[in-house]
Motif scaffolding. Structure first.
Motif, mmCIF file in Angstrom:
data_model
loop_
_atom_site.group_PDB
_atom_site.id
_atom_site.type_symbol
_atom_site.label_atom_id
_atom_site.label_comp_id
_atom_site.label_asym_id
_atom_site.label_seq_id
_atom_site.Cartn_x
_atom_site.Cartn_y
_atom_site.Cartn_z
ATOM 1 N N GLY A 142 37.474 51.588 83.090
ATOM 2 C CA GLY A 142 35.717 51.462 81.958
ATOM 3 C C GLY A 142 35.649 50.506 82.173
ATOM 4 N N LEU A 143 35.040 49.359 83.240
ATOM 5 C CA LEU A 143 34.650 48.264 83.858
ATOM 6 C C LEU A 143 33.122 49.171 84.686
ATOM 7 N N GLU A 144 32.255 48.298 84.076
ATOM 8 C CA GLU A 144 30.984 49.149 84.357
ATOM 9 C C GLU A 144 30.643 48.237 85.882
ATOM 10 N N THR A 145 29.388 49.016 87.246
ATOM 11 C CA THR A 145 28.924 48.322 88.435
ATOM 12 C C THR A 145 27.779 48.934 88.372
ATOM 13 N N GLY A 146 27.356 49.672 88.173
ATOM 14 C CA GLY A 146 25.954 49.788 87.663
ATOM 15 C C GLY A 146 25.884 50.959 89.279
ATOM 16 N N ILE A 147 26.835 51.626 89.655
ATOM 17 C CA ILE A 147 26.681 51.342 91.544
ATOM 18 C C ILE A 147 27.239 53.429 90.989
ATOM 19 N N ASP A 148 26.519 54.275 91.732
ATOM 20 C CA ASP A 148 26.696 55.653 92.410
ATOM 21 C C ASP A 148 27.612 56.196 93.030
ATOM 22 N N LEU A 149 29.083 56.411 92.243
ATOM 23 C CA LEU A 149 29.624 57.209 92.937
ATOM 24 C C LEU A 149 29.910 57.951 93.633
ATOM 25 N N GLY A 150 29.294 58.980 93.493
ATOM 26 C CA GLY A 150 28.609 60.153 94.504
ATOM 27 C C GLY A 150 28.082 60.308 94.999
ATOM 28 N N LYS A 151 26.252 58.960 95.155
ATOM 29 C CA LYS A 151 26.172 58.296 96.432
ATOM 30 C C LYS A 151 26.809 57.721 97.342
ATOM 31 N N VAL A 152 28.072 57.081 97.109
ATOM 32 C CA VAL A 152 28.545 56.450 97.725
ATOM 33 C C VAL A 152 29.727 56.916 98.411
ATOM 34 N N VAL A 153 30.474 58.098 98.304
ATOM 35 C CA VAL A 153 30.956 59.341 98.666
ATOM 36 C C VAL A 153 30.113 59.835 100.179
ATOM 37 N N VAL A 154 28.945 60.403 99.624
ATOM 38 C CA VAL A 154 27.970 60.958 100.759
ATOM 39 C C VAL A 154 27.937 59.952 101.580
ATOM 40 N N ALA A 155 27.552 58.121 101.404
ATOM 41 C CA ALA A 155 27.239 57.618 102.119
ATOM 42 C C ALA A 155 28.592 57.593 103.190
ATOM 43 N N ALA A 156 29.675 56.967 102.291
ATOM 44 C CA ALA A 156 30.817 57.496 103.236
ATOM 45 C C ALA A 156 31.081 58.620 104.387
ATOM 46 N N GLN A 157 30.859 59.847 103.835
ATOM 47 C CA GLN A 157 31.135 61.516 105.219
ATOM 48 C C GLN A 157 30.252 60.873 105.519
ATOM 49 N N PHE A 158 29.287 61.043 105.523
ATOM 50 C CA PHE A 158 27.500 60.373 106.434
ATOM 51 C C PHE A 158 27.986 59.280 108.210
ATOM 52 N N VAL A 159 28.711 58.002 107.849
ATOM 53 C CA VAL A 159 29.594 56.769 108.560
ATOM 54 C C VAL A 159 30.249 56.871 109.121
ATOM 55 N N SER A 160 31.268 58.303 108.421
ATOM 56 C CA SER A 160 32.387 58.723 109.318
ATOM 57 C C SER A 160 32.346 59.523 110.181
ATOM 58 N N GLU A 161 31.564 60.259 110.270
ATOM 59 C CA GLU A 161 30.901 61.115 110.952
ATOM 60 C C GLU A 161 30.211 60.459 112.637
ATOM 61 N N ALA A 162 29.305 59.991 111.851
ATOM 62 C CA ALA A 162 28.476 58.820 113.016
ATOM 63 C C ALA A 162 29.629 58.011 113.619
ATOM 64 N N VAL A 163 30.548 57.636 113.412
ATOM 65 C CA VAL A 163 31.424 57.257 114.239
ATOM 66 C C VAL A 163 32.768 57.446 114.875
ATOM 67 N N GLY A 164 32.796 58.995 114.217
ATOM 68 C CA GLY A 164 33.572 59.732 115.040
ATOM 69 C C GLY A 164 34.803 59.852 114.017
ATOM 70 N N LYS A 165 35.320 59.088 112.875
ATOM 71 C CA LYS A 165 36.098 59.491 112.100
ATOM 72 C C LYS A 165 36.697 59.908 111.161
ATOM 73 N N ARG A 166 37.859 60.045 110.649
ATOM 74 C CA ARG A 166 38.322 61.239 109.503
ATOM 75 C C ARG A 166 37.747 60.662 107.736
#
Length: 286
Positions: A262-286
Motif C-alpha cells: 500500500g505504499l506509493e512510488t509514483g512509478i508505472d510498474l508496467g513501463k518498468v517491465v517493458v524496460a526490463a524486457q528491452f534491456v534483457s534482450e539488449a544484453v542477451g539475458k533472460r
C-alpha cells in the motif's frame, strides 16, 4: 516526504550495466534511461565518470548524458570519485554527484586503493566543489553489512563513515549491502546506528540479492523508518570486487512489494517491465 511515499532510485543504467561483459552500445543506454524516465522515476543513476581503464563499460558517460531526454523533476546522477570525474560530470550537466566509500578497510583498499580515512580526504575537494556548483551530493557506503575480504563489518564502522559523509555535506547517504549478506536483524541494527549520525529521511537502502534476502531487508528497513531504496531494472548488476555477488534487487520486484504494502512510488510498474524486457534482450539475458 509523505509517510506512505517511498522514493525508488533506479541504478540499472550505471550499477547494473557496468558489470556486463559485453560492451553495451551508447544508444541502448540512452534508450533505457529514456524508458525509465517515462516510467516516472524521480532519480536515475545514469553514468559514471571514473577512469575507463577501470570501468570501460562506463567510458561513454558524456555521450549518454548528452543523448537522454531529460524529464522535468527527475535527478540524473553520476559517480564522481575524484576532481577529474567531477569536472566531466559538470560538463555533462548532471544533477547529482555520487561519492563512494566503504565501511570495510579491506574493501576500501581493494576497491579504491586507499584507507577509509584517505578516501574521505580525497572526497573532500569533490564534495566542496559539487556544493559550490549547486549540485546535489550523495554518498554510498559500500559493504555496510559485510565484506568479501574481512567478513563482519562492525556497526560502529558504518556509523563512523556515515558521520564522515555528513561532515562532507552530503544530502543523502546510501547504506549498501554490496555482497548481499545482510539479514533483516542486522539491517535494522545498522539503520538505527546510521540514523544517529544522519537524518533517517535521507538514508537509503541499497540491497543486493545474492542470497535472496533483499526484499526482506527492504521490509526491515521500512520498519526502521527508511523510505528511500535503490533497485536495478531486470535485476542487472553485481560487483567486480565481490566475486559471486548478484545484482541489486530487481526494480520490478521492489515495486510489486511496495505496491502490495500500500505504499506509493509514483512509478508505472508496467513501463518498468517493458524496460526490463528491452534491456534483457539488449544484453542477451533472460
Amino acid at each position: 516526504m509523505h509517510a506512505d511515499f517511498v522514493k525508488v532510485v533506479e541504478v540499472g543504467p550505471r550499477d547494473g550495466l557496468q558489470n556486463e561483459k559485453i560492451l553495451v552500445p551508447t544508444g541502448i543506454k540512452v534508450a533505457l534511461i529514456d524508458q525509465l524516465s517515462d516510467a516516472g522515476f524521480v532519480n536515475i543513476e545514469a553514468a559514471s565518470f571514473v577512469s575507463p581503464k577501470w570501468v570501460p563499460q562506463m567510458a561513454d558517460g558524456a555521450q549518454v548524458m548528452a543523448g537522454i531526454r531529460r524529464r522535468p523533476g527527475t535527478l540524473y546522477s553520476a559517480l564522481t570519485p575524484n576532481m577529474k570525474g567531477l569536472e566531466a560530470a559538470l560538463a555533462a550537466g548532471v544533477d547529482e554527484v555520487v561519492i563512494f566509500g566503504a565501511a570495510s578497510e579491506a574493501f576500501s583498499q581493494k576497491n579504491i586503493n586507499c584507507s577509509i580515512a584517505e578516501s574521505m580526504a580525497r572526497f573532500a575537494p569533490v564534495a566542496s566543489a559539487a556544493k559550490a556548483h549547486g549540485l546535489r551530493l550523495r554518498a554510498s557506503v559500500s559493504c555496510a553489512l559485510g565484506c568479501p575480504y574481512q567478513g563482519e563489518v562492525p556497526v560502529s564502522a558504518v556509523a563512523e563513515v556515515v558521520r564522515g559523509m555528513r561532515e562532507l555535506g552530503c544530502d543523502e547517504i546510501d547504506i549498501a549491502d554490496t555482497i548481499g549478506v545482510g539479514t533483516p536483524e542486522k539491517v535494522r541494527e545498522v539503520m538505527r546506528a546510521a540514523s544517529t549520525e544522519f537524518p533517517r529521511a535521507a538514508l537509503s537502502g541499497h540491497f543486493h540479492d545474492t542470497y535472496g534476502h533483499a526484499l526482506a531487508n527492504v521490509v526491515a528497513s521500512l520498519e526502521a523508518g527508511i523510505r528511500i531504496f535503490h533497485s536495478s531494472v531486470a535485476g542487472l548488476g553485481g560487483c567486480p570486487y565481490a566475486e559471486g555477488a548478484t545484482g541489486n534487487v530487481a526494480t520490478e520486484s521492489l515495486l510489486r512489494l511496495l505496491q502490495d504494502m500500500g505504499l506509493e512510488t509514483g512509478i508505472d510498474l508496467g513501463k518498468v517491465v517493458v524496460a526490463a524486457q528491452f534491456v534483457s534482450e539488449a544484453v542477451g539475458k533472460r
